[in-house]
Design a protein around this motif. Structure first.
Motif, short mmCIF file in Angstrom:
data_model
loop_
_atom_site.label_atom_id
_atom_site.label_comp_id
_atom_site.label_asym_id
_atom_site.label_seq_id
_atom_site.Cartn_x
_atom_site.Cartn_y
_atom_site.Cartn_z
N LEU A 199 45.35 33.32 41.93
CA LEU A 199 44.36 33.69 40.91
C LEU A 199 43.95 35.15 41.06
N LEU A 200 43.85 35.63 42.31
CA LEU A 200 43.54 37.05 42.51
C LEU A 200 44.63 37.92 41.90
N GLY A 201 45.88 37.47 42.03
CA GLY A 201 46.98 38.24 41.46
C GLY A 201 46.88 38.36 39.95
N GLU A 202 46.47 37.29 39.28
CA GLU A 202 46.30 37.37 37.83
C GLU A 202 45.05 38.17 37.47
N GLN A 203 44.00 38.00 38.24
CA GLN A 203 42.78 38.75 37.97
C GLN A 203 43.02 40.25 38.15
N ALA A 204 43.93 40.60 39.07
CA ALA A 204 44.22 42.01 39.31
C ALA A 204 44.76 42.69 38.05
N GLN A 205 45.43 41.94 37.17
CA GLN A 205 45.91 42.53 35.92
C GLN A 205 44.75 43.03 35.07
N VAL A 206 43.68 42.28 35.06
CA VAL A 206 42.50 42.70 34.30
C VAL A 206 41.92 43.97 34.91
N TYR A 207 41.85 44.01 36.23
CA TYR A 207 41.30 45.20 36.88
C TYR A 207 42.20 46.43 36.70
N ARG A 208 43.50 46.22 36.58
CA ARG A 208 44.38 47.37 36.29
C ARG A 208 44.09 47.92 34.90
N ALA A 209 43.92 47.02 33.94
CA ALA A 209 43.56 47.48 32.59
C ALA A 209 42.21 48.17 32.60
N LEU A 210 41.28 47.66 33.40
CA LEU A 210 39.95 48.26 33.50
C LEU A 210 40.04 49.66 34.13
N GLN A 211 40.95 49.83 35.08
CA GLN A 211 41.13 51.16 35.67
C GLN A 211 41.54 52.17 34.61
N ARG A 212 42.46 51.78 33.74
CA ARG A 212 42.90 52.70 32.69
C ARG A 212 41.73 53.08 31.77
N CYS A 213 40.93 52.10 31.41
CA CYS A 213 39.78 52.38 30.54
C CYS A 213 38.83 53.38 31.18
N ARG A 214 38.54 53.16 32.45
CA ARG A 214 37.57 54.03 33.12
C ARG A 214 38.11 55.42 33.37
N VAL A 215 39.39 55.53 33.71
CA VAL A 215 39.97 56.86 33.87
C VAL A 215 39.97 57.59 32.54
N ALA A 216 40.30 56.88 31.45
CA ALA A 216 40.28 57.51 30.13
C ALA A 216 38.89 58.02 29.78
N GLY A 217 37.86 57.33 30.29
CA GLY A 217 36.48 57.77 30.05
C GLY A 217 35.96 58.74 31.09
N GLY A 218 36.82 59.18 32.00
CA GLY A 218 36.42 60.16 33.01
C GLY A 218 35.73 59.57 34.22
N ASP A 219 35.65 58.25 34.32
CA ASP A 219 34.96 57.60 35.45
C ASP A 219 35.99 57.19 36.50
N THR A 220 36.49 58.16 37.26
CA THR A 220 37.52 57.85 38.26
C THR A 220 36.95 57.08 39.45
N ASP A 221 35.66 57.29 39.76
CA ASP A 221 35.04 56.49 40.82
C ASP A 221 34.95 55.02 40.40
N GLY A 222 34.60 54.79 39.13
CA GLY A 222 34.56 53.41 38.64
C GLY A 222 35.93 52.78 38.65
N ALA A 223 36.96 53.58 38.38
CA ALA A 223 38.32 53.06 38.43
C ALA A 223 38.71 52.70 39.86
N LEU A 224 38.29 53.53 40.83
CA LEU A 224 38.55 53.22 42.24
C LEU A 224 37.88 51.91 42.64
N GLU A 225 36.65 51.72 42.22
CA GLU A 225 35.94 50.47 42.53
C GLU A 225 36.64 49.27 41.89
N ALA A 226 37.19 49.46 40.67
CA ALA A 226 37.94 48.38 40.03
C ALA A 226 39.22 48.08 40.80
N ALA A 227 39.89 49.13 41.27
CA ALA A 227 41.13 48.94 42.03
C ALA A 227 40.88 48.16 43.30
N GLU A 228 39.72 48.39 43.92
CA GLU A 228 39.42 47.75 45.20
C GLU A 228 38.75 46.39 45.05
#
Length: 868
Positions: free
Chosen positions: A383-412
């Motif tokens: 389930l973590l593996g499938e949930q990680a797909q959502v967090y990868r998409a979330l990383q892209r959204c946050r990087v696009a919005g300039g929030d690279t720290d938020g993307a790091l937190e999503a990655a972790e």
């Protein structure tokens, strides 16, 4: 007109079934069931009608027929073969109807009931009960359990089923294997299923052959064999073209969907339009039949198809329709979360990043609810593996919005969660422990306390819905001890574009595996495929004197080369090299993602071609949060002779790892034996050699060991059977101390993760797995799911592993040098780096030194106890 007797109607219905005239058979079975005065015979006819309703896609009617059959049998005290089989078949049909109409929980409950009733006790239904259980688990997102169920179904079918039955189970197993990225297993299953279905003479072969061909088409598409894929998919669909009432509608819809996927892969407008037409037809028929599952999936597929065709308005409409349908049908958190991920991806492609993040966070909440109900660690990890797909998409959204720290937190966010919980639970209540970092700022504070620079990698697929899978972008964060955090966005297509045009073209490939022969393609082409498809990095061919073993060996794609290391460094090291230099510390922690778990970071060349391990002490961690607390300068762990567990060249096992597998073929390891004796002597200890090195002897000494060193053969692990690797030890003695016989134990000669996980090894700072492919395993958010993780979860600070098959003599030289540096005061990171430099002088081949890696802490220290 005189009505036909029920027996005559049933005989006519049976004849219609043989002619694949499902609709006529359905009507006749219902009529016979209504006319039969005898309850058991009536129940059998209702059950047959349920089977036909399923083939016709009339799932509400299938549920009704199944329940009528079960109701008639409810008060029956008979337990005849007819009663038993009618009940089982009615339950199987009810399970299918429930999850096809959206009641996944109810379907799973009925499937488990069938399993409890039939599996293992009724050979005729064992395979099908495993199959239905696998289907229910797969739909609920429990991919690990589904894999195991499908593997057991295939195993049971091989033991007593027809070729057609084996083919059907292989298709299901292959589909599940593909979902977790096990492409070799998917490829093998597809090829064998197609062969068995084509050669079958069974009159019912059409449906199974169509399923096998459409699945083979998907495998070919993943291998970029687009024209072959379309050809197989068209053949599958053509087999199912016929009069209404003779089609298995579920297989027909599946064949349309797979042909559409293959057509979209061709990247041609006419074929894309044809694909959308096929998917619309699926959706229309699903609405007509009230097929909840197909309504959701067809709408989601239409969203993806329109996005691939750059029709983002249409894509958004279909994605929203998919979410609405999933919610209305009560599909459960898993299906709604998947639909929300699809919607979030489309919104991101439309550059509506705030809306995209909102939908993705809804999916996160649903995944958290699902994980709270998990019953096992395997299920949790899947389930973590499938949930990680959502967090990868979330990383892209946050990087696009300039929030690279938020993307790091999503990655972790989902990395190393279970390992973290295990380690925290193992700490004593009175121990002083820093709080687990949850924010980017806290990760920087941790790096400052430990004086480390941390590299966090995240591999992302296409930024918008795509027919292609695999990594297209790498995010890399550099967390320096001075508090700075730098984010790098690496376009992997740019890496490919920088290669010569001859290299950038995909070449033919040979399926990997033990004994496979590599093609004569350039090594850069194989690396290109690894980058574009998310495959593992190439590993060396086993050599005659290696510590390799069979039958469970890892992938084999040819010898690693300097060119491959340079390309890996260009993609994943060069963008951050200046940041590493500026960090001002030589202590490096690498947090990989996906196939990067199999990359030999120690050997990646810096700009001046110096291997990374010559300049930095490199430790690999499953997450930045579980980065071990620095212990530099602390007192080393004192090791008395009785606390040194050293194993070398055990006698080979005589039993297979699991029933049904062949026993492994193992060569003697004379250099490993010399290695073990030399290492043990450094601590004044005596090694376990040959027949002494049994599982019982190892487990008796391991809990009180201050370090453990295994110089032996290893089994790298196998995804489908969920084996995270094993160390080969000597067979147990034939009799016990009192003369009693030991029970037959298929895995009594192996040290497995199940043996390690219950132990408390917090007093054992170091474990060395000096054997082939001990660093191998299925990449996941929990890190590399191999044997090494079991030792980390049990509390071991540092685990040394090999990423590939290693030479016996070269490994012995490197490992003895490693321990010589340890006993003279070096920590684990320093000792391994020095030993690798010395190994290059003695054994300059890359495969003889580059594949060793340190997991966990680079700061563990050992010291032999003073000898009186």
């Amino acid at each position: 007109m005189i009505p036909l007797p029920p027996m005559v109607r049933r005989i006519q219905a049976d004849r219609m079934v043989k002619q694949q005239r499902w609709a006529e058979a359905y009507d006749l079975y219902r009529a016979a069931a209504s006319a039969y005065p005898e309850r058991v015979l009536a129940a059998a006819c209702w059950q047959d009608a349920a089977g036909m309703a399923g083939r016709l896609g009339r799932y509400s009617e299938q549920a009704e027929c199944s329940r009528r059959s079960l109701s008639l049998l409810q008060d029956s005290v008979l337990n005849t073969p007819l009663v038993r089989r009618t009940r089982i078949r009615a339950l199987l049909a009810l399970a299918e109807s429930l999850y096809r109409t959206g009641d996944l929980t109810g379907g799973a409950e009925v499937a488990r009931r069938v399993y409890d009733l039939a599996a293992g006790s009724d050979p005729d239904f064992t395979a099908e009960s495993f199959h239905r259980l696998g289907q229910a688990l797969l739909l609920q997102g429990e991919i690990g359990g589904a894999l195991t169920a499908f593997a057991r179904a295939a195993e049971t079918a091989r033991a007593g089923g027809s070729g057609l039955e084996i083919a059907q189970e292989l298709v299901s197993l292959g589909v599940a294997a593909a979902m977790v990225g096990d492409d070799p297993t998917a490829r093998d299953c597809a090829a064998e299923a197609e062969r068995l279905a084509r050669t079958s003479t069974d009159r019912q072969r059409t449906t199974v052959l169509a399923s096998a061909l459409s699945f083979q088409a998907l495998v070919m598409r993943r291998e970029r064999r687009d024209e072959e894929a379309v050809s197989h998919a068209r053949e599958s669909l053509s087999l199912l073209t016929g009069p209404v009432g003779r089609q298995d509608v579920a297989v027909l819809a599946q064949s349309r969907e797979r042909l559409a996927t293959c057509l979209l892969s061709c990247d041609e407008p006419e074929k894309a339009a044809e694909a959308i037409g096929l998917l619309r037809l699926n959706h229309t028929e699903a609405v007509e039949r009230d097929d909840a599952l197909l309504i959701v999936s067809s709408a989601a597929n239409l969203a993806g198809a329109h996005a691939v065709s750059d029709s983002l308005d249409e894509a958004l409409a279909w994605a929203e329709r998919s979410v609405d349908a999933a919610r209305r049908a009560g599909q459960g958190p898993h299906m709604v979360a998947a639909a929300l991920l699809n919607l979030g991806t489309v919104l991101h492609a439309r550059e509506e990043h705030a809306r995209a993040e909102s939908r993705l966070l809804e999916a996160v909440t649903l995944w958290e609810q699902l994980r709270a109900t998990t019953r096992s660690e395997v299920e949790h990890i899947d389930l973590l593996g499938e949930q990680a797909q959502v967090y990868r998409a979330l990383q892209r959204c946050r990087v696009a919005g300039g929030d690279t720290d938020g993307a790091l937190e999503a990655a972790e966010r989902v990395r190393g969660l279970l390992l973290e919980q295990r380690l925290l639970a193992g700490r004593s209540a009175g121990s002083a422990a820093s709080p687990v970092p949850r924010t980017a700022r806290q990760l920087s504070e941790q790096a400052a306390r430990n004086n480390t620079v941390t590299l966090v990698y995240s591999l992302l697929g296409p930024a918008r819905p795509s027919v292609r899978s695999g990594a297209t972008t790498a995010y890399i964060w550099v967390i320096a001890p001075d508090g700075t955090r730098r984010h790098h966005d690496v376009d992997l297509s740019a890496v490919r574009a920088a290669m010569p045009s001859a290299v950038a073209a995909d070449g033919a490939t040979t399926a990997g595996g033990p004994g496979a022969t590599a093609t004569a393609e350039p090594p850069e082409t194989r690396l290109l495929r690894a980058l574009s498809q998310g495959a593992v990095a190439p590993v060396p061919v086993p050599v005659a004197n290696s510590r390799d073993s069979a039958p469970l060996a890892g992938p084999d794609l040819g010898r690693i080369t300097d060119a491959e290391l340079r390309l890996l460094a260009d993609a994943f090291l060069r963008p951050v090299e200046d940041d590493l230099t500026a960090a001002g510390t030589r202590r490096l922690v690498v947090v990989p993602d996906g196939f990067l778990h199999h990359v030999p970071f120690n050997a990646l060349p810096l700009k001046d071609t110096t291997p990374l391990a010559d300049v930095y002490t490199v430790a690999v961690a499953p997450s930045a949060r579980t980065n071990p607390r620095a212990t530099a300068g602390t007192r080393p762990a004192t090791v008395s002779p009785s606390e040194a567990l050293v194993v070398g060249n055990p006698d080979p096992p005589t039993q297979p790892l699991l029933p049904g597998l062949p026993a492994p073929v193992l060569r003697p390891l004379p250099a490993a034996e010399h290695e073990a004796r030399t290492v043990a002597a450094l601590y004044g200890a005596r090694a376990l050699i040959g027949a002494e090195a049994t599982r019982e002897a190892v487990l008796a000494r391991l809990p009180r060991a201050r370090f453990a060193h295994f110089a032996t053969h290893a089994l790298a692990g196998e995804d489908v059977l969920r084996i995270p690797g094993a160390l080969c030890l000597a067979p147990s003695p034939p009799t016990g101390s009192a003369g009693e016989k030991y029970p037959e134990d298929a895995d009594g000669s192996y040290l497995r993760a199940d043996d390690i996980e219950p132990l408390d090894l917090s007093g054992c700072p170091l474990v060395v797995l000096s054997a082939c492919e001990t660093g191998w395993g299925r990449p996941s958010p929990e890190g590399n799911l191999g044997l090494a993780r079991a030792f980390l979860a049990a509390g071991v600070n540092s685990v040394v592993v090999a990423l590939w098959s290693v030479d016996d003599r070269a490994t012995a030289d490197l490992m003895t040098d490693f321990h010589r540096h340890l006993v003279t005061g070096a920590n684990t990171g320093e000792a391994l780096g020095r030993a690798m430099r010395e190994a290059r002088r003695q054994h300059p081949r890359l495969e003889d030194w580059a594949g060793f890696s340190l997991l966990g802490s680079a700061d563990s220290r050992l010291a032999p106890a003073a000898r009186g």
